[in-house]
Design a protein around this motif. Structure first.
Motif, short mmCIF file in Angstrom:
data_model
loop_
_atom_site.label_atom_id
_atom_site.label_comp_id
_atom_site.label_asym_id
_atom_site.label_seq_id
_atom_site.Cartn_x
_atom_site.Cartn_y
_atom_site.Cartn_z
N GLN A 217 80.97 -71.59 -55.12
CA GLN A 217 82.36 -71.41 -55.52
C GLN A 217 82.50 -71.48 -57.04
OE1 GLN A 217 84.98 -74.72 -54.65
NE2 GLN A 217 86.52 -73.33 -53.82
N LEU A 218 81.83 -72.47 -57.64
CA LEU A 218 81.91 -72.65 -59.08
C LEU A 218 81.40 -71.43 -59.83
CD1 LEU A 218 82.26 -74.43 -61.65
CD2 LEU A 218 79.92 -75.24 -61.24
N PHE A 219 80.23 -70.92 -59.45
CA PHE A 219 79.64 -69.81 -60.17
C PHE A 219 80.50 -68.54 -60.09
CE2 PHE A 219 75.11 -71.68 -59.67
CZ PHE A 219 75.38 -72.57 -60.69
N GLN A 220 81.13 -68.34 -58.96
CA GLN A 220 82.00 -67.17 -58.82
C GLN A 220 83.19 -67.28 -59.76
OE1 GLN A 220 83.28 -66.34 -54.84
NE2 GLN A 220 84.36 -64.48 -55.40
N LEU A 221 83.77 -68.48 -59.86
CA LEU A 221 84.92 -68.67 -60.74
C LEU A 221 84.53 -68.56 -62.22
CD1 LEU A 221 86.65 -71.62 -58.87
CD2 LEU A 221 87.55 -69.30 -59.15
N ILE A 222 83.33 -69.03 -62.57
CA ILE A 222 82.86 -68.89 -63.96
C ILE A 222 82.64 -67.42 -64.28
CG2 ILE A 222 81.02 -69.41 -65.59
CD1 ILE A 222 80.60 -72.06 -64.17
N ALA A 223 82.03 -66.67 -63.38
CA ALA A 223 81.77 -65.25 -63.60
C ALA A 223 83.08 -64.48 -63.78
CB ALA A 223 80.97 -64.67 -62.44
N LEU A 224 84.13 -64.95 -63.13
CA LEU A 224 85.44 -64.31 -63.25
C LEU A 224 86.20 -64.76 -64.49
CD1 LEU A 224 86.56 -64.48 -59.51
CD2 LEU A 224 85.92 -62.42 -60.79
N GLY A 225 85.60 -65.66 -65.28
CA GLY A 225 86.24 -66.11 -66.50
C GLY A 225 87.36 -67.09 -66.29
N ARG A 226 87.30 -67.88 -65.18
CA ARG A 226 88.38 -68.82 -64.87
C ARG A 226 88.07 -70.26 -65.27
NH1 ARG A 226 92.04 -66.49 -61.32
NH2 ARG A 226 91.98 -64.23 -61.66
N THR A 227 86.80 -70.60 -65.41
CA THR A 227 86.45 -72.00 -65.66
C THR A 227 85.03 -72.07 -66.21
OG1 THR A 227 86.48 -74.22 -64.66
CG2 THR A 227 85.47 -72.46 -63.37
N THR A 228 84.57 -73.25 -66.55
CA THR A 228 83.18 -73.47 -66.95
C THR A 228 82.77 -74.86 -66.50
OG1 THR A 228 81.62 -73.37 -68.79
CG2 THR A 228 83.71 -74.44 -69.22
N ALA A 229 81.50 -75.20 -66.68
CA ALA A 229 81.01 -76.50 -66.25
C ALA A 229 79.74 -76.84 -67.02
CB ALA A 229 80.73 -76.51 -64.75
N ILE A 230 79.46 -78.13 -67.11
CA ILE A 230 78.22 -78.62 -67.70
C ILE A 230 77.41 -79.24 -66.58
CG2 ILE A 230 77.21 -80.24 -69.35
CD1 ILE A 230 79.70 -79.91 -71.06
N LEU A 231 76.21 -78.71 -66.35
CA LEU A 231 75.40 -79.07 -65.19
C LEU A 231 73.96 -79.36 -65.63
CD1 LEU A 231 76.58 -76.27 -62.72
CD2 LEU A 231 77.39 -78.64 -62.79
N PRO A 232 73.17 -80.00 -64.76
CA PRO A 232 71.75 -80.20 -65.08
C PRO A 232 71.07 -78.88 -65.42
CG PRO A 232 72.36 -81.48 -63.15
CD PRO A 232 73.54 -80.62 -63.47
N GLU A 233 70.17 -78.90 -66.40
CA GLU A 233 69.53 -77.68 -66.87
C GLU A 233 68.79 -76.94 -65.76
OE1 GLU A 233 68.65 -78.51 -71.60
OE2 GLU A 233 67.10 -78.97 -70.12
N SER A 234 68.28 -77.66 -64.78
CA SER A 234 67.52 -77.02 -63.70
C SER A 234 68.37 -76.06 -62.88
CB SER A 234 66.91 -78.08 -62.78
OG SER A 234 67.92 -78.92 -62.24
N VAL A 235 69.70 -76.24 -62.90
CA VAL A 235 70.58 -75.34 -62.16
C VAL A 235 70.47 -73.92 -62.71
CG1 VAL A 235 73.01 -74.84 -61.62
CG2 VAL A 235 72.17 -77.18 -61.51
N GLY A 236 70.14 -73.79 -64.00
CA GLY A 236 70.07 -72.47 -64.61
C GLY A 236 68.79 -71.71 -64.34
N THR A 237 67.87 -72.29 -63.56
CA THR A 237 66.58 -71.64 -63.32
C THR A 237 66.73 -70.29 -62.63
OG1 THR A 237 65.51 -73.80 -63.12
CG2 THR A 237 64.31 -71.91 -62.26
N ASP A 238 67.52 -70.25 -61.59
CA ASP A 238 67.73 -69.00 -60.83
C ASP A 238 69.19 -68.57 -60.90
OD1 ASP A 238 65.02 -68.83 -59.89
OD2 ASP A 238 65.47 -70.47 -58.52
N LEU A 239 69.77 -68.61 -62.09
CA LEU A 239 71.19 -68.30 -62.25
C LEU A 239 71.44 -66.81 -62.05
CD1 LEU A 239 73.47 -70.26 -63.00
CD2 LEU A 239 73.26 -69.50 -65.37
N ARG A 240 72.58 -66.50 -61.47
CA ARG A 240 72.94 -65.10 -61.27
C ARG A 240 73.06 -64.38 -62.63
NH1 ARG A 240 78.77 -65.44 -58.39
NH2 ARG A 240 79.14 -63.45 -59.43
N ARG A 241 72.90 -63.06 -62.64
CA ARG A 241 72.79 -62.30 -63.87
C ARG A 241 74.04 -62.31 -64.73
NH1 ARG A 241 69.48 -56.84 -62.00
NH2 ARG A 241 67.55 -57.89 -61.34
N ASP A 242 75.19 -62.49 -64.14
CA ASP A 242 76.42 -62.45 -64.93
C ASP A 242 76.79 -63.82 -65.51
OD1 ASP A 242 76.95 -63.51 -62.45
OD2 ASP A 242 78.65 -62.21 -61.99
N LEU A 243 75.87 -64.79 -65.42
CA LEU A 243 76.08 -66.12 -65.99
C LEU A 243 74.94 -66.48 -66.93
CD1 LEU A 243 77.22 -68.11 -62.81
CD2 LEU A 243 78.67 -67.03 -64.54
#
Length: 279
Positions: A217-243
């Motif tokens: 849910q979070l990633f979809q809202l970030i991709a839509l430009g509605r919000t952001t978040a600070i998360l553990p770096e490991s979350v970015g390992t397989d991040l979707r292309r639009d993030l």
């Protein structure tokens, strides 16, 4: 005090309505009222204030609600773990927040799978703050927690890793091309207010950011430009292309631990913990 009476009281204390509590317990309202009155006589205290309009907990009732929840969770855990121990086909239930610790989790499962005596591991994907409760009520045997975001109170733990954090931004955002960033730059973005996660009680803190419960849910809202978040770096390992994940220099570190109930006697759970500490 009987477990049945305690279960009745906890249902009523949570619903604060005799009709709803009786419906939840699948019983008629008069027997429920008699059971609560009998419990109050046994304890010699008033647990509930009743009026024609509402039901409220007394101070003594609030104490019994807290203690009663813990007792019922312990009973449920004891029942499940007793059956698990006696089962000819034992299994482990590992609770993890959906979308987190994917690389670490995959390594853990692969390493444990080849251990002598390894048993099948069922993954229980959950939302924020649920792992502690799942361990306490016996629905899970072990869990991966992220400190300080998750609570490990009342649990035994072993540290698996400590890492930094990153800001998750839309790939098109001006800050997305930076090699690093600071907390103040992320938390003050007017166009991307920080996402809000529910607390242990399920309620959300005040703020303009979107309310989220899981990473999908979070990633979809970030991709839509509605919000952001600070998360553990490991979350970015397989991040979707639009993030994009940008390391945050001054964000506090996050520690991943494997946790289990201190009263657990499951050999398979102990083996999984030992395997995890070798990662």
């Amino acid at each position: 005090m009987e477990i049945r009476e305690l279960r009745y009281f906890v249902a009523l204390a949570e619903e604060l309505h005799f009709g709803r509590a009786a419906q939840r317990l699948e019983m008629a309202q008069p027997p429920l009222s008699r059971a609560i009155a009998r419990l109050e006589r046994q304890l010699g205290v008033c647990l509930l204030e009743r009026t024609s309009r509402k039901v409220t907990l007394t101070e003594a009732g609030a104490v019994l609600l807290s203690e009663g929840r813990a007792i019922l969770s312990a009973v449920a855990a004891a029942e499940r773990r007793t059956r698990q121990t006696a089962s000819r086909r034992p299994r482990l239930v590992l609770a993890v927040k959906s979308g987190t610790a994917d690389t670490l989790l995959a390594k853990l499962l692969d390493l444990y799978r080849v251990e002598p005596g390894a048993v099948p591991v069922d993954l229980l994907l959950c939302e924020a703050h649920q792992q502690q409760k799942l361990l306490q009520n016996g629905q899970a045997d072990v869990a991966l927690l992220h400190l300080p975001f998750d609570s490990a109170v009342g649990l035994d733990t072993e540290i698996l890793r400590t890492e930094g954090q990153a800001a998750i931004l839309p790939a098109s955002h001006p800050l997305a091309g930076r090699s690093q960033i600071r907390m103040a730059e992320v938390t003050t973005l007017p166009e991307l207010p920080m996402a809000r996660w529910p607390g242990p009680g399920g309620s959300y803190p005040e703020g303009p950011g979107a309310e989220v419960r899981n990473l999908t849910q979070l990633f979809q809202l970030i991709a839509l430009g509605r919000t952001t978040a600070i998360l553990p770096e490991s979350v970015g390992t397989d991040l979707r292309r639009d993030l994009t994940a940008v390391p945050v220099l001054d964000a506090p570190p996050v520690t991943t631990v494997i946790a289990w109930p201190p009263q657990s006697r499951l050999r398979a759970a102990a083996d999984l913990v030992r395997t995890a500490t070798r990662l």
